[in-house]
Enzyme design. Structure first.
Site, PDB file in Angstrom:
ATOM      1  N   GLY A  87     -13.929  -2.815  -0.111  1.00  0.00           N
ATOM      2  CA  GLY A  87     -15.267  -2.244   0.083  1.00  0.00           C
ATOM      3  C   GLY A  87     -15.583  -1.162  -0.940  1.00  0.00           C
ATOM      4  O   GLY A  87     -16.697  -1.087  -1.454  1.00  0.00           O
ATOM      5  N   LYS A 105     -20.405 -15.606   0.970  1.00  0.00           N
ATOM      6  CA  LYS A 105     -21.811 -15.317   1.260  1.00  0.00           C
ATOM      7  C   LYS A 105     -22.588 -14.632   0.150  1.00  0.00           C
ATOM      8  O   LYS A 105     -22.121 -13.647  -0.429  1.00  0.00           O
ATOM      9  CB  LYS A 105     -21.859 -14.382   2.470  1.00  0.00           C
ATOM     10  CG  LYS A 105     -21.498 -15.042   3.778  1.00  0.00           C
ATOM     11  CD  LYS A 105     -21.719 -14.018   4.835  1.00  0.00           C
ATOM     12  CE  LYS A 105     -21.606 -14.544   6.230  1.00  0.00           C
ATOM     13  NZ  LYS A 105     -21.673 -13.418   7.162  1.00  0.00           N
ATOM     14  N   ARG A 110       0.833  -1.218   0.000  1.00  0.00           N
ATOM     15  CA  ARG A 110       0.000   0.000   0.000  1.00  0.00           C
ATOM     16  C   ARG A 110       0.865   1.264   0.000  1.00  0.00           C
ATOM     17  O   ARG A 110       0.464   2.288  -0.547  1.00  0.00           O
ATOM     18  CB  ARG A 110      -0.928  -0.001   1.207  1.00  0.00           C
ATOM     19  CG  ARG A 110      -2.026  -1.014   1.029  1.00  0.00           C
ATOM     20  CD  ARG A 110      -3.082  -0.891   2.080  1.00  0.00           C
ATOM     21  NE  ARG A 110      -4.230  -1.688   1.699  1.00  0.00           N
ATOM     22  CZ  ARG A 110      -5.143  -2.117   2.538  1.00  0.00           C
ATOM     23  NH1 ARG A 110      -5.062  -1.839   3.819  1.00  0.00           N
ATOM     24  NH2 ARG A 110      -6.166  -2.826   2.113  1.00  0.00           N
ATOM     25  N   GLY A 121     -10.207  -8.127  -1.471  1.00  0.00           N
ATOM     26  CA  GLY A 121      -9.025  -8.666  -0.803  1.00  0.00           C
ATOM     27  C   GLY A 121      -8.704 -10.094  -1.191  1.00  0.00           C
ATOM     28  O   GLY A 121      -7.573 -10.399  -1.580  1.00  0.00           O
TER      29      GLY A 121
END
Ligand code: AMP
Length: 397
Positions: free
Chosen positions: A378, A199, A36, A355
């Site tokens: 996200g 999910k 990062r 991720g």
């Protein structure tokens, strides 16, 4: 919108919001992966080589009530120094008189690293007065933190209003926006979206939004079994969200109405335990006996999915096809990674995000082959769910 390409930072103090939320070793507090920091280097280097100075703002971890040593950005100062080759000063608070004095003294070519902005609760509350205090430290604002672009926080969003004529996206942010647009706006067809992971509930919005855009949607991973059950299949002990069975049927119905092909795994590698050394075998995904669970897509599914991918011109991939962390159940994700890489070599545009998919792309050696691996989990999901990202809107406004 101002472009960082044309902006001259000569003698300017640039406030740069980056995402230096890097993983630290719990014991030694040493950085275990600095990608990062590396990702923000083009922006920081441009500012410094223009003869400007960079005031770096970031969060690290999720501090709850004020400062905590394990979340201090002081642990990353020496790595920033090493990677930029610049002199790096550190401010123990991101706002206030000391920070202002350090900024005042900062020379062109130097960096001022501010302490974790989330040590102030006002950051995540998007507090305007706090944003104003931060804004006093610089005379232009650069947002290069795509990973937090979906948050309306003080340093990612509210701060931009104090630089009406000097706010811009950094190079990393710009690349992320361009990649997302290449998929959603300048789409070359056929467009295939590959969605996986654990999910259905996490991915419902993205799948629903993609029905309006994609030609094919491939669904794999644990979430596929809720679809299989909704269609009347036996899924044994596979992952399942019983409260999402109707949602799955609704998605399948809407896709049919819109002419979008949904591909579910015909076969699965099933195991008698959630364990790399469990007994395993291949079976039809809708005929899994009780006591067994689907942990990867089978070879027929891999073949069908790879075939669809090979004919695609735009590919979006979010979420693994199986429990790729275990060698016994990584084959499906690996074959999809290879299919995306081959399609890219044949001219398709491919974007991998989230991720786990980014980790899978790296694990299977395709991260340098695909068109772009997003740094945003996200933020990328929300973009593809059709939401506006406050961090980007604030720059545009
Ligand atoms: P997500 O964060 O929702 O993208 O889910 C990623 C996680 O889903 C990874 O850790 C995978 O190991 C897990 N996963 C993928 N397929 C399955 C499966 N069939 N059963 C259980 N977990 C799975």
């Amino acid at each position: 919108m101002i472009s960082i390409h044309n902006f001259n930072f000569n003698s300017k103090k640039a406030l740069v919001r980056v995402d230096f939320n890097v993983p630290l070793d719990k014991e030694t507090l040493q950085i275990t992966d600095d990608k990062r920091i590396r990702a923000a280097l083009p922006t920081i280097n441009k500012i410094l080589s223009d003869n400007g100075s960079a005031i770096i703002m970031s969060h690290l971890g999720r501090p709850k009530n004020g400062p905590e040593d394990k979340f201090s950005l002081k642990h990353i100062k020496s790595r920033v120094e090493q990677l930029t080759g610049a002199e790096v000063h550190f401010s123990k608070d991101c706002v206030g008189v000391d920070a202002e004095a350090l900024s005042e003294k900062l020379l062109p070519g130097e960096i001022l690293l501010l302490e974790n902005v989330r040590f102030h609760g006002e950051e995540t509350q998007g507090d305007e007065a706090f944003a104003k205090q931060l804004s006093k430290l610089g005379d232009c604002y650069v947002n290069d933190a795509f990973g937090t672009a979906h948050r309306a926080h003080a340093s990612t969003c509210q701060i931009a209003q104090f630089f009406p004529n000097a706010k811009m996206c950094g190079f990393l942010m710009e690349k992320e926006i361009q990649s997302a647009k290449a998929v959603m706006e300048d789409t070359k067809r056929p467009f295939t979206a590959i969605v996986g992971g654990a999910k259905v509930s996490d991915k419902v919005l993205i799948v629903e939004n993609l029905i309006d855009k994609a030609d094919h949607i491939i669904i794999g991973g644990g979430m596929a079994y809720t679809f299989k059950k909704a269609l009347g299949g036996n899924i044994g002990n596979s992952l399942c969200e019983d409260d999402r069975l109707d949602t799955c049927l609704e998605i399948l119905k809407r896709a049919k109405q819109k002419g979008v092909s949904i591909h579910l795994p015909e076969d699965s590698i099933i195991a008698d335990d959630f364990n790399n050394n469990a007994q395993s075998k291949t079976t039809e995904s809708n005929q899994i006996e009780v006591g067994w669970m689907g942990l990867d897509i089978g070879s027929n599914a891999s073949k069908e999915f790879s075939d669809v991918i090979s004919k695609s011109k735009t590919i979006l991939w979010n979420g693994p096809m199986g429990v790729f962390e275990m060698t016994s159940f990584q084959g499906g994700t690996k074959s999809i990674a290879n299919a995306v890489a081959s399609a890219t070599k044949n001219g398709a545009y491919s974007l991998i995000g989230g991720g786990d998919s980014a980790a899978a792309a790296k694990k299977f050696g395709v991260d340098q082959i695909v068109s772009h691996v997003s740094t945003g989990g996200g933020a990328l999901l929300e973009y593809f769910e059709g939401k506006t990202l406050p961090g980007i809107e604030a720059i545009r406004a």
